[in-house]
Design an enzyme around this catalytic site. Structure first.
Site, PDB file in Angstrom:
ATOM      1  N   HIS A 263      -7.295  -3.293   5.239  1.00  0.00           N
ATOM      2  CA  HIS A 263      -6.729  -1.948   5.034  1.00  0.00           C
ATOM      3  C   HIS A 263      -7.523  -1.205   3.970  1.00  0.00           C
ATOM      4  O   HIS A 263      -7.913  -0.043   4.154  1.00  0.00           O
ATOM      5  CB  HIS A 263      -5.256  -2.072   4.622  1.00  0.00           C
ATOM      6  N   ASN A 264      -7.780  -1.862   2.835  1.00  0.00           N
ATOM      7  CA  ASN A 264      -8.502  -1.196   1.755  1.00  0.00           C
ATOM      8  C   ASN A 264      -9.944  -0.897   2.136  1.00  0.00           C
ATOM      9  O   ASN A 264     -10.506   0.121   1.738  1.00  0.00           O
ATOM     10  CB  ASN A 264      -8.458  -2.056   0.490  1.00  0.00           C
TER      11      ASN A 264
ATOM     12  N   GLU B 136      -9.868   2.080   4.168  1.00  0.00           N
ATOM     13  CA  GLU B 136      -9.620   3.181   3.227  1.00  0.00           C
ATOM     14  C   GLU B 136     -10.922   3.642   2.569  1.00  0.00           C
ATOM     15  O   GLU B 136     -11.187   4.849   2.466  1.00  0.00           O
ATOM     16  CB  GLU B 136      -8.622   2.705   2.172  1.00  0.00           C
TER      17      GLU B 136
ATOM     18  N   LYS C 247      -4.307  -6.718   4.022  1.00  0.00           N
ATOM     19  CA  LYS C 247      -4.363  -5.656   3.005  1.00  0.00           C
ATOM     20  C   LYS C 247      -5.805  -5.391   2.581  1.00  0.00           C
ATOM     21  O   LYS C 247      -6.197  -4.246   2.330  1.00  0.00           O
ATOM     22  CB  LYS C 247      -3.521  -6.064   1.786  1.00  0.00           C
TER      23      LYS C 247
ATOM     24  N   SER D 271       0.824  -1.206   0.000  1.00  0.00           N
ATOM     25  CA  SER D 271       0.000   0.000   0.000  1.00  0.00           C
ATOM     26  C   SER D 271       0.856   1.252   0.000  1.00  0.00           C
ATOM     27  O   SER D 271       1.901   1.297   0.630  1.00  0.00           O
ATOM     28  CB  SER D 271      -0.925   0.026   1.215  1.00  0.00           C
TER      29      SER D 271
END
Length: 489
Positions: A193-194, A197, A190, A130
């Site tokens: 995380h996205n 986001e 991840k 990222s």
């Protein structure tokens, strides 16, 4: 240049090119390969000229150029292209060689690929990367998982190229990269995380809409608000770039942001996060609403048509603008904390389901630098899990509990203002709904269970009996005593 390269990288798109340059700048020799060799040539003659980077014009020459154990990182489109490249590589590799997938891969694919490659004597790493273009070049956040035996061979490379954050002495030496866990753990983290986001971006957009349509602020004024907010607990990459966006003018001197069509795109990682949360029975409400917000934004033609025939309340605001902006800051901060709390609960449930040993404080550390969701309070998340590795929800940690509780008065005022003025704030309001539900000892689900038992004999538990003991009532006198099975989240 070394006789053999330290690592090979396949796929010279934006992220791939910049990762190659990053690796080379840290002292590693890299072999670059792309399906179209013309792209490799252009790279070698351009940005890579004079550097310790060699090009390969075939899979065979790529593999031959690498020191053992060979390490090959794939930066290609997720899905079938990754499997296709893996199949092309396998015949040329030896036992112990490592294939690294650095794309936005869905974690079940990394689960599958780890098992498949290990069955052939090879090792696999599925790693989230990222930070976008700038992060890839200057230092991204890297979240590797897969075959743990591969980690010692890539650790130096990954930690060297990753972003660095300060240690206790204030020195920027702590890498935003560490081993996450087995199989698809890296890509799972991840994915979360996205998802966070997605939520952060939608929350900021809702704050913008309230400032523009309720307060009547122009782009320069909104720019100043975000600049001020970035000096508070909201200090983060996304607040920082939002500040810059509102200052950017088009050729005619008008703010460019207001000329951009209001239809949001997405690549699927937010959806995967929501679907996984449903599968695991985790109330990931804010992130799910952020995905749906993008979906409704894509219905541009329907929205324009609806705006002409469906009316809502007029905009009326007579309060103190400065006070409302502070309330909005509090609402945004509290909602962001709820989003992270939900994301961490999802990771905890996934760890139980897939038998991963995730270091939750370590994950916060990996997100503190280089990545899109890097923000000031990630350090507080690390502290919370360092103090209590078994923490079941961030809202139980004193810092987060106090911050959210103290923010709720302004948060509620913001939601009321949005509702009375007909402004959609799905994520700000979803976060508040979760907060109110989470802090409520008795919810109306007792009635829901009675309804389910009435029409489907799905049974219920009683408050005056031990948990795990189920009952069924013949509500109408016409039903029998047979109960149905149930699905409990």
């Amino acid at each position: 240049m070394k006789d053999k390269s330290d690592i090979g990288l396949v796929g010279l798109a934006v992220m791939g090119e910049n990762l190659v340059l990053n690796m080379e700048s840290k002292g590693f020799t890299v072999t670059a390969y792309n399906r179209s060799y013309a792209k490799v040539e252009n790279f070698l003659q351009g940005r890579a000229a004079g550097k310790n980077i060699r090009g390969a014009n075939s899979i065979e020459s790529l593999v031959e150029s690498l020191a053992k154990p060979r390490k090959i990182m794939l930066m290609v489109k997720a899905g079938q292209p990754v499997d296709d490249f893996i199949e092309q590589l396998i015949p040329h590799l030896d036992a112990g060689d490592i294939i690294i997938d650095g794309g936005n891969t869905h974690f079940p694919d990394s689960n599958r690929r780890t098992q498949y490659l290990e069955s052939k004597g090879l090792l696999y790493i599925g790693t989230g990367v990222s930070g976008g273009e700038e992060g890839a070049l200057k230092g991204p956040s890297i979240m590797p998982g897969g075959s743990k035996a591969a980690w010692p061979a890539v650790k130096d490379i990954f930690q060297s190229i990753s972003a660095k954050v300060d240690n206790e002495q204030g020195e920027a030496v702590v890498p935003c990269c560490d081993w996450v866990g087995d199989a698809g753990a890296g890509h799972f983290v991840k994915m979360v995380h996205n998802g966070i986001e997605y939520g952060d971006m939608q929350l900021i957009c809702e704050a913008y809409q309230l400032m523009k349509h309720v307060l009547g602020l122009n782009a320069d004024e909104i720019h100043q608000v975000f600049a001020d907010w970035n000096k508070t607990e909201l200090d983060s990459y996304l607040i920082e770039i939002t500040r810059d966006i509102f200052a950017y003018k088009d050729e005619d001197g008008e703010p460019l942001v207001e000329k951009i069509l209001d239809t949001a795109g997405q690549k699927g990682t937010g959806k995967w996060t929501g679907v996984t949360a449903l599968d695991l029975g985790v109330p990931l409400t804010l992130i799910a609403d952020s995905v749906f917000a993008r979906c409704i934004s894509a219905q541009k033609e329907q929205r324009v048509a609806a705006s002409k025939v469906i009316s809502g309340p007029g905009i009326t605001f007579t309060g103190d603008k400065a006070e409302f902006i502070e309330n909005l800051r509090q609402a945004l901060l509290a909602a962001k904390m709820v989003s992270y709390a939900q994301g961490y609960v999802l990771m905890q449930e996934a760890a139980k389901e897939f038998k991963w040993e995730l270091n939750y404080g370590g994950i916060a550390l990996m997100w503190r630098g280089g990545c899109i969701i890097r923000s000031a309070f990630l350090g507080n998340i690390k502290d919370a899990y360092d103090a209590d590795p078994e923490l079941s929800n961030l809202l139980f940690a004193p810092y987060f509990q106090d911050t959210v509780v103290n923010a709720q008065e302004g948060w509620r005022k913001v939601i009321c203002t949005a509702v009375t003025n007909g402004i959609a704030v799905p994520c700000l309001s979803s976060a508040l709904t979760y907060f109110d539900g989470f802090r409520t000892a008795r919810l109306p689900a007792n009635l829901l269970q009675a309804q389910r038992d009435y029409f489907g004999a799905h049974t219920y538990e009683r408050v005056d009996k031990p948990r795990g003991e189920f009952f069924h009532t013949n509500w109408t006198g016409r039903g029998g005593d047979t109960a149905s099975t149930t699905y409990n989240v």
